[in-house]
Design a protein around this motif. Structure first.
Motif, mmCIF file in Angstrom:
data_model
loop_
_atom_site.group_PDB
_atom_site.id
_atom_site.type_symbol
_atom_site.label_atom_id
_atom_site.label_comp_id
_atom_site.label_asym_id
_atom_site.label_seq_id
_atom_site.Cartn_x
_atom_site.Cartn_y
_atom_site.Cartn_z
ATOM 1 N N THR A 45 8.012 98.957 -43.095
ATOM 2 C CA THR A 45 8.194 99.995 -44.109
ATOM 3 C C THR A 45 6.948 100.843 -44.363
ATOM 4 N N LEU A 46 5.856 100.546 -43.676
ATOM 5 C CA LEU A 46 4.635 101.338 -43.831
ATOM 6 C C LEU A 46 4.922 102.775 -43.389
ATOM 7 N N PRO A 47 4.638 103.759 -44.254
ATOM 8 C CA PRO A 47 4.891 105.152 -43.871
ATOM 9 C C PRO A 47 4.146 105.524 -42.581
ATOM 10 N N SER A 48 4.791 106.309 -41.747
ATOM 11 C CA SER A 48 4.232 106.647 -40.436
ATOM 12 C C SER A 48 2.878 107.337 -40.526
ATOM 13 N N LYS A 49 2.623 108.073 -41.598
ATOM 14 C CA LYS A 49 1.336 108.775 -41.686
ATOM 15 C C LYS A 49 0.152 107.821 -41.834
ATOM 16 N N ASP A 93 -2.514 99.704 -55.641
ATOM 17 C CA ASP A 93 -2.146 101.016 -56.169
ATOM 18 C C ASP A 93 -1.814 101.919 -54.990
ATOM 19 N N GLY A 94 -0.872 102.788 -55.180
ATOM 20 C CA GLY A 94 -0.587 103.779 -54.149
ATOM 21 C C GLY A 94 0.547 103.420 -53.218
ATOM 22 N N PRO A 95 0.692 104.204 -52.165
ATOM 23 C CA PRO A 95 1.853 104.116 -51.284
ATOM 24 C C PRO A 95 1.889 102.892 -50.360
ATOM 25 N N LEU A 96 0.810 102.130 -50.256
ATOM 26 C CA LEU A 96 0.812 100.966 -49.378
ATOM 27 C C LEU A 96 1.407 99.730 -50.048
ATOM 28 N N ALA A 97 1.496 99.721 -51.369
ATOM 29 C CA ALA A 97 1.925 98.548 -52.128
ATOM 30 C C ALA A 97 3.269 98.010 -51.642
ATOM 31 N N GLY A 98 3.245 96.764 -51.188
ATOM 32 C CA GLY A 98 4.465 96.080 -50.775
ATOM 33 C C GLY A 98 5.034 96.489 -49.431
ATOM 34 N N THR A 99 4.370 97.384 -48.728
ATOM 35 C CA THR A 99 4.900 97.829 -47.436
ATOM 36 C C THR A 99 4.555 96.836 -46.330
#
Length: 103
Positions: free
Chosen positions: A90-94, A63-69
């Motif tokens: 593709t992992l967001p820099s934050k 769940d959330g912004p890490l999925a599949g990154t």
């Protein structure tokens, strides 16, 4: 991210050991025996690729912004010293540490 990167540390150490022994980055993943992949309990899988690159893929089912990154950790060697770059994927820099292995 912290838990995953701590588990992936074993691959990083295998690559660094190869660099110390041979003074070069492994051209092929097969040059680093035993450092094929690391599974992190339903969170991610990390695989050693050619040129010492470690690819971490977070599970799509998260769940959330890490999925599949993904995040790629790339070794660099200058003389007798080495470092790691972790600005690819593709992992967001934050969610990335400013220093690859300080998690």
């Amino acid at each position: 991210v912290y838990k995953t990167m701590r588990k992936v540390n074993s691959l990083r150490l295998e690559v660094q050991e190869h660099i110390v022994k041979t003074t070069c980055i492994p051209a092929l993943a097969s040059e680093v025996p035993g450092a094929v992949s690391v599974n992190v309990q339903d969170t991610a899988i990390a695989r050693l690729k050619n040129n010492g690159v470690i690819l971490v893929r977070f599970d799509q089912s998260l769940d959330g912004p890490l999925a599949g990154t993904t995040i790629e950790l790339t070794p660099t060697v200058k003389g007798k010293t080495w470092s790691w770059q972790c600005d690819r994927g593709t992992l967001p820099s934050k969610y990335r540490s400013s220093r690859c292995w300080i998690y």
